[in-house]
Structure formats: structure tokens, C-alpha cells
Write a protein that holds these residues in place. Structure first.
Motif, mmCIF file in Angstrom:
data_model
loop_
_atom_site.group_PDB
_atom_site.id
_atom_site.type_symbol
_atom_site.label_atom_id
_atom_site.label_comp_id
_atom_site.label_asym_id
_atom_site.label_seq_id
_atom_site.Cartn_x
_atom_site.Cartn_y
_atom_site.Cartn_z
ATOM 1 N N GLY A 9 9.554 -20.995 -84.307
ATOM 2 C CA GLY A 9 9.173 -20.241 -83.285
ATOM 3 C C GLY A 9 9.305 -18.523 -83.580
ATOM 4 O O GLY A 9 9.950 -18.267 -84.826
ATOM 5 N N THR A 10 9.806 -17.681 -82.650
ATOM 6 C CA THR A 10 9.706 -16.351 -82.987
ATOM 7 C C THR A 10 11.039 -15.532 -82.317
ATOM 8 O O THR A 10 11.326 -16.160 -81.044
ATOM 9 N N PRO A 11 12.091 -14.976 -82.789
ATOM 10 C CA PRO A 11 13.125 -14.269 -82.097
ATOM 11 C C PRO A 11 12.708 -13.313 -80.982
ATOM 12 O O PRO A 11 13.610 -12.925 -80.344
ATOM 13 N N THR A 12 11.539 -13.047 -81.145
ATOM 14 C CA THR A 12 11.276 -11.859 -80.288
ATOM 15 C C THR A 12 10.870 -12.159 -78.857
ATOM 16 O O THR A 12 10.617 -13.314 -78.699
ATOM 17 N N SER A 13 10.961 -11.473 -77.814
ATOM 18 C CA SER A 13 10.598 -11.719 -76.599
ATOM 19 C C SER A 13 9.216 -11.788 -76.251
ATOM 20 O O SER A 13 8.474 -10.957 -77.133
ATOM 21 N N THR A 14 8.646 -12.123 -74.880
ATOM 22 C CA THR A 14 7.116 -11.994 -74.738
ATOM 23 C C THR A 14 6.871 -10.461 -74.472
ATOM 24 O O THR A 14 7.790 -9.742 -74.177
ATOM 25 N N PRO A 15 5.584 -9.989 -74.909
ATOM 26 C CA PRO A 15 5.117 -8.584 -74.764
ATOM 27 C C PRO A 15 5.261 -8.522 -73.252
ATOM 28 O O PRO A 15 4.972 -9.337 -72.296
ATOM 29 N N LYS A 16 5.533 -7.106 -72.917
ATOM 30 C CA LYS A 16 5.700 -6.427 -71.507
ATOM 31 C C LYS A 16 4.325 -6.213 -71.161
ATOM 32 O O LYS A 16 3.527 -5.770 -72.070
ATOM 33 N N PRO A 17 3.764 -6.267 -69.827
ATOM 34 C CA PRO A 17 2.539 -5.732 -69.397
ATOM 35 C C PRO A 17 2.406 -4.488 -69.321
ATOM 36 O O PRO A 17 3.431 -3.582 -69.205
ATOM 37 N N ARG A 18 0.937 -3.787 -69.948
ATOM 38 C CA ARG A 18 1.008 -2.542 -69.848
ATOM 39 C C ARG A 18 0.075 -2.037 -68.635
ATOM 40 O O ARG A 18 -0.578 -2.601 -67.912
ATOM 41 N N GLY A 19 -0.134 -0.680 -68.388
ATOM 42 C CA GLY A 19 -0.772 -0.148 -67.517
ATOM 43 C C GLY A 19 0.005 0.164 -66.396
ATOM 44 O O GLY A 19 1.064 0.772 -66.621
#
Length: 54
Positions: A9-19
């Protein structure tokens, strides 16, 4: 190597929405800002110049 990364897996969190932001949530109470009393500074007179005796 790709299978190892998929299992770990990945240690990063899910990306935040933009706009644009979603805005104020419906049903939430809105309050006015707390107002602070106005502090007015007094005007200080200019310093007196020492008189020169001739």
C-alpha cells in the motif's frame, strides 16, 4: 516489484478535492463576529523646542 508495492500500500493519504469549497453546511448555526471595543489614540503635541537666549 509492482506486486510488493500493491500488497504494502501507500503511506500517503487520499488526495483532497480541488476547486470551490463546499460552502456552509446546511442547518449549521451562524454567529456574528465578536466585536472588540474601539481604542482611539490621543494626538500627542509636538515637543517644545528649547528657547535660545541671545
Amino acid at each position: 516489484m509492482g506486486g510488493v508495492f500493491a500488497a504494502i500500500g501507500t503511506p500517503t493519504s487520499t488526495p483532497k478535492p480541488r476547486g470551490k469549497s463546499p460552502g456552509w453546511t446546511p442547518g449549521k448555526e451562524r454567529h456574528r463576529k465578536n466585536r472588540c471595543p474601539i481604542v482611539k489614540k490621543t494626538v500627542t503635541p509636538p515637543p517644545k523646542e528649547p528657547s535660545i537666549a541671545v
